[in-house]
Write an enzyme that holds these catalytic residues in place. Structure first.
Site, PDB file in Angstrom:
ATOM      1  CG  HIS A   1      -1.514  10.322  -2.852  1.00 55.80           C
ATOM      2  ND1 HIS A   1      -0.974  10.634  -1.631  1.00 55.80           N
ATOM      3  CD2 HIS A   1      -0.622   9.483  -3.434  1.00 55.80           C
ATOM      4  CE1 HIS A   1       0.180  10.013  -1.472  1.00 55.80           C
ATOM      5  NE2 HIS A   1       0.419   9.299  -2.567  1.00 55.80           N
ATOM      6  CD  GLU A   2      -0.819   7.537  -6.818  1.00 57.96           C
ATOM      7  OE1 GLU A   2       0.242   7.751  -7.445  1.00 57.96           O
ATOM      8  OE2 GLU A   2      -0.837   6.961  -5.705  1.00 57.96           O
TER       9      GLU A   2
ATOM     10  CG  HIS B   1       3.080  10.721  -6.308  1.00 57.48           C
ATOM     11  ND1 HIS B   1       4.179  10.975  -5.539  1.00 57.48           N
ATOM     12  CD2 HIS B   1       2.309   9.853  -5.584  1.00 57.48           C
ATOM     13  CE1 HIS B   1       4.085  10.286  -4.390  1.00 57.48           C
ATOM     14  NE2 HIS B   1       2.950   9.609  -4.399  1.00 57.48           N
TER      15      HIS B   1
ATOM     16  CD  GLU C   1       4.264   8.937  -0.927  1.00 59.49           C
ATOM     17  OE1 GLU C   1       3.180   9.399  -0.542  1.00 59.49           O
ATOM     18  OE2 GLU C   1       4.356   8.159  -1.885  1.00 59.49           O
TER      19      GLU C   1
HETATM   20 ZN    ZN Z   1       2.276   8.323  -2.849  1.00 59.27          ZN
END
Ligand code: ZN
Length: 503
Positions: free
Chosen positions: A267-268, A271, A297
């Site tokens: 997830h990170e 980003h 997101e």
């Molecule tokens: Zn996030």
């Protein structure tokens, strides 16, 4: 050089100076979470407060505003499209920053800091009445903030716009209502399925050093450039992009649950890929910044869920995972692993929720935030309403406030309006990914072989490199030829989980 162009070039020099200060603040905040000794907290908050004040002052001086307006006059004739977008976005930020008086910003920050400390204690003791007066203050201040920022129909809309400026409250409500109308009955159908995966099987004993190597490997393989970034440890995973050449993300480790670390890492990293995909030449301008929190997101959740929890992704990575951690994975076939990784189970905690139920956690918060901001719900009634809706949407009984209304940090630091970004991110992600599959034939074969370059290049071309040049609505329309729609996310969930649960 024409006057408009000269003024614009001067503006760029000044903006860059402000960004140097901004990125210094970011690194101080990163250090606070990753490296700083415990006792350094007091000095650090004073430093951050002081530097933030200087930044705000420099950005909102009236001479800066006058110059912006002058440039705007020349804008149409003398500036190109990109330059015009920069002026438009800087003016937007300038007006926003001017709207909130300095004394109010300071009061909000101070209240939020006290509220955050009290929230920690309240959560630990599961004591809502302890937190209640602070949350009441936060809600009052948030309403005041909305008044400063301005809105048409609901104060909640002004706050939502901090995280996704492109959509109205009515549009967000319609998207989330559509999602909710699908999710509640769909969850009941899944729960009736005789298929019963066992996520407990994925637990084991996973030394941290090996997990660190695995995280680095996966992040690098999907395209994160470790020459222009790093991965560290912090209590709550986060990503900080100072510049496309310096992007830092963090994760946390669990010795018994390697996926509890790896999935948030993906997830990170998602980003991080967005931040690395912004153009260095635009550093210091809004075009060198991510479009919105919701679009951020969308990038992270796309990598985390649509890709990182897919079977094709694991067809490549699973043999590697089995090699690094033969116990327990050698004895678990890929299909069982995939099913266990995607177990749908209504539960109490948002951050531990699966792809299906996660959105109901968000919808519940969205509704509550809206009612709080519009005065339809009193803070004192919050635990009762929370628990009732958890029962009605997810069918779970909340045993105490620590596992209920007190679980998230967001409200304590005044971030009302943030939560919907997660669900909007899911919606954007599915729609964008649907288009990517059309644009890139046989994409799944790439993933099966551990090749993510073609997809990342697609993301870079269509999303990352533009920064804030377009709004989310424009970008999605341009890329997919359609308005933002919940349809793709609903279809994605229906297809994936109907297959997994043999509906
Ligand atoms: Zn996030």
């Amino acid at each position: 050089m024409k006057k408009g162009q000269r003024l614009f070039q001067e503006l760029l020099v000044d903006l860059r100076k402000l960004y140097y200060l901004g990125s210094t603040l970011q690194i101080l905040a990163w250090d606070q979470e990753v490296k700083m000794p415990k006792k350094g907290g007091k000095l650090r908050s004073e430093t951050i407060e002081c530097l933030s004040g200087i930044l705000h002052e420099k950005f909102t001086t009236s001479s800066f505003g006058t110059r912006l307006r002058k440039i705007k006059k020349f804008s149409k004739q003398q500036l190109n499209d990109e330059q015009q977008a920069i002026v438009r976005e800087v003016l937007h930020d300038y007006h926003k920053a001017k709207k909130e008086p300095k004394a109010f910003v300071e009061l909000f920050a101070k209240t939020a800091s006290q509220a955050q400390n009290t929230w920690r204690e309240a959560k630990q003791k599961s004591d809502f009445p302890l937190f209640q007066p602070y949350l009441t203050k936060i809600v009052k201040l948030a309403r005041k903030r909305a008044n400063y920022l301005g809105y048409r129909t609901s104060p909640y809309e002004a706050l939502l716009h901090l995280f996704e400026p492109a959509l109205t409250l009515t549009e967000i409500t319609a998207l989330l209502e559509e999602l909710k109308a699908f999710l509640i009955p769909f969850l009941k159908i899944l729960q009736r399925s005789p298929v019963n995966p066992n996520p407990q099987r994925l637990f084991g004993n996973f030394p941290i050093e090996k997990q660190e190597k695995l995280n680095q490997y996966v992040a690098q393989r999907i395209g994160f450039d470790f020459e222009a970034g790093r991965l560290d440890i912090s209590e709550h995973p986060f990503t900080s992009g100072l510049h496309p050449d310096d992007v830092r993300f963090t994760t946390r480790y669990d010795k018994e649950d390697v996926l509890h670390t790896l999935i948030p890492t993906i997830h990170e990293a998602g980003h991080g890929l967005y931040e690395q995909g912004l153009l260095a030449k635009n550093f210091g301008t809004p075009l060198g910044e991510a479009l919105s929190i919701a679009m951020h997101e969308a990038q992270s959740r796309l990598w985390e869920n649509i890709i990182g929890r897919s079977k094709i992704f694991w067809q490549f990575f699973y043999p590697r995972l089995q090699k690094i951690f033969p116990k327990p994975f050698r004895s678990i076939p890929l299909d069982d692993f995939y099913a266990a990784l995607n177990t749908v189970k209504a539960s109490l905690i948002r951050v531990a929720a699966d792809e299906v139920t996660y959105n109901l956690h968000i919808i519940l918060r969205f509704e509550i935030e809206k009612e709080l901001m519009e005065g339809a719900l009193a803070v004192s009634n919050l635990p009762r309403v929370w628990n009732e809706r958890m029962k009605s949407y997810l069918g779970v009984r909340v045993p105490d406030n620590a596992h209920g209304v007190l679980q998230d940090i967001h409200w304590s630091f005044g971030s009302i309006g943030y939560f919907p970004s997660y669900a909007l991110g899911n919606i954007y992600a599915a729609q964008l990914y649907h288009q990517a599959q059309k644009d890139l034939p046989n994409l799944e074969n790439d993933f099966r072989r551990g090749h993510f370059e073609r997809f990342l290049a697609w993301q870079r071309k269509h999303i990352h490199r533009h920064g804030r040049r377009y709004r989310s609505t424009e970008l999605i329309q341009a890329v997919t030829g359609e308005k933002i729609s919940a349809k793709y996310f609903i279809d994605y969930l229906r297809t994936k989980y109907s297959e997994l649960y043999k509906l």
